[in-house]
Design a protein around this motif. Sequence first.
Motif, mmCIF file in Angstrom:
data_model
loop_
_atom_site.group_PDB
_atom_site.id
_atom_site.type_symbol
_atom_site.label_atom_id
_atom_site.label_comp_id
_atom_site.label_asym_id
_atom_site.label_seq_id
_atom_site.Cartn_x
_atom_site.Cartn_y
_atom_site.Cartn_z
ATOM 1 N N ARG A 1 -17.420 -52.351 -32.042
ATOM 2 C CA ARG A 1 -17.491 -53.738 -32.030
ATOM 3 C C ARG A 1 -17.378 -54.205 -30.550
ATOM 4 O O ARG A 1 -17.182 -53.613 -29.410
ATOM 5 N N ILE B 1 -16.745 -58.859 -32.652
ATOM 6 C CA ILE B 1 -17.659 -58.950 -32.996
ATOM 7 C C ILE B 1 -18.618 -57.556 -33.363
ATOM 8 O O ILE B 1 -18.927 -56.524 -32.460
ATOM 9 N N SER C 1 -22.697 -53.947 -35.302
ATOM 10 C CA SER C 1 -23.947 -54.511 -36.770
ATOM 11 C C SER C 1 -24.010 -55.811 -36.998
ATOM 12 O O SER C 1 -25.303 -56.071 -38.009
ATOM 13 N N LYS C 2 -23.606 -56.994 -36.525
ATOM 14 C CA LYS C 2 -23.969 -58.526 -36.928
ATOM 15 C C LYS C 2 -24.415 -59.216 -36.132
ATOM 16 O O LYS C 2 -25.004 -60.093 -36.133
ATOM 17 N N ILE C 3 -24.730 -58.117 -33.923
ATOM 18 C CA ILE C 3 -24.958 -59.433 -33.690
ATOM 19 C C ILE C 3 -26.972 -59.090 -34.200
ATOM 20 O O ILE C 3 -27.075 -57.503 -33.964
ATOM 21 N N THR C 4 -27.166 -60.368 -33.384
ATOM 22 C CA THR C 4 -28.518 -60.344 -33.849
ATOM 23 C C THR C 4 -29.584 -60.585 -32.442
ATOM 24 O O THR C 4 -30.726 -60.251 -32.558
ATOM 25 N N HIS D 1 -24.915 -63.476 -29.714
ATOM 26 C CA HIS D 1 -24.900 -63.804 -31.057
ATOM 27 C C HIS D 1 -25.125 -62.985 -32.290
ATOM 28 O O HIS D 1 -25.336 -62.496 -32.682
ATOM 29 N N THR D 2 -24.394 -63.738 -33.536
ATOM 30 C CA THR D 2 -24.773 -63.573 -34.891
ATOM 31 C C THR D 2 -25.266 -64.628 -35.736
ATOM 32 O O THR D 2 -25.584 -65.450 -34.960
ATOM 33 N N SER D 3 -25.224 -65.035 -36.615
ATOM 34 C CA SER D 3 -25.979 -65.818 -37.332
ATOM 35 C C SER D 3 -25.150 -66.299 -37.894
ATOM 36 O O SER D 3 -25.797 -68.047 -38.098
ATOM 37 N N ASP E 1 -22.763 -67.116 -35.223
ATOM 38 C CA ASP E 1 -21.790 -67.395 -34.169
ATOM 39 C C ASP E 1 -21.660 -66.813 -33.030
ATOM 40 O O ASP E 1 -23.082 -65.910 -33.052
ATOM 41 N N GLU E 2 -21.780 -66.778 -31.982
ATOM 42 C CA GLU E 2 -21.518 -66.723 -29.971
ATOM 43 C C GLU E 2 -20.355 -66.006 -29.939
ATOM 44 O O GLU E 2 -19.468 -66.391 -29.919
ATOM 45 N N ARG F 1 -26.189 -50.886 -29.658
ATOM 46 C CA ARG F 1 -26.655 -51.490 -31.379
ATOM 47 C C ARG F 1 -27.778 -51.265 -32.016
ATOM 48 O O ARG F 1 -28.170 -51.066 -32.796
#
Length: 166
Positions: free
Chosen positions: A53, A69, A72-75, A91-93, A95-96, A119
């Motif tokens: 994370r 974060i 795996s959730k970082i876009t 960035h996530t879907s 949050d940031e 990542r």
Amino acid sequence: MNGQGDRHIDAFRKAKLKPGETVEAHLQGWIGEMMGQGKKKQHNGQFVLTSERACFHRKGLFGEIFETIPLSKITSVETKSLLGYRLLRLHTSHDELAFKTFEGKTIFEAAYARLEELRHGSPGVAAAAPAKSVTDQLRKLADLRDAGILTEDEFSAKKTELLARI
């Protein structure tokens, strides 16, 4: 790193590091805005990249700030650099996390490169990858120390921990 940065990373290792998780990189800096209030208030501390994370951690006398974060959730990841000021925005879907620092270019870019390797599951990085030998891990730690990502004290502490496994 200065003493204050070491204090934050030491507090992170003691209170927030999960079993089997490793600190891959960290940067001293802040989140929020200088004159911000509420959620936008500035908090000085550490950006900590682990094998699982990306986190911001600040341990103070009157409380603690901790944002995390999962990798795996970082876009997407955005970076900016201007006259020594550097921004790392994750960035996530939903949050940031916008982390700001004055860390040197080499240290900042090494942390960013490691984040992208983790990542995208570069060879030897994926969670399902076979466990590395203690010797390989010591070599990696020495490389991180030589690159200025780890301090001599951090290197020594991790080296002692690894050698205790043998």
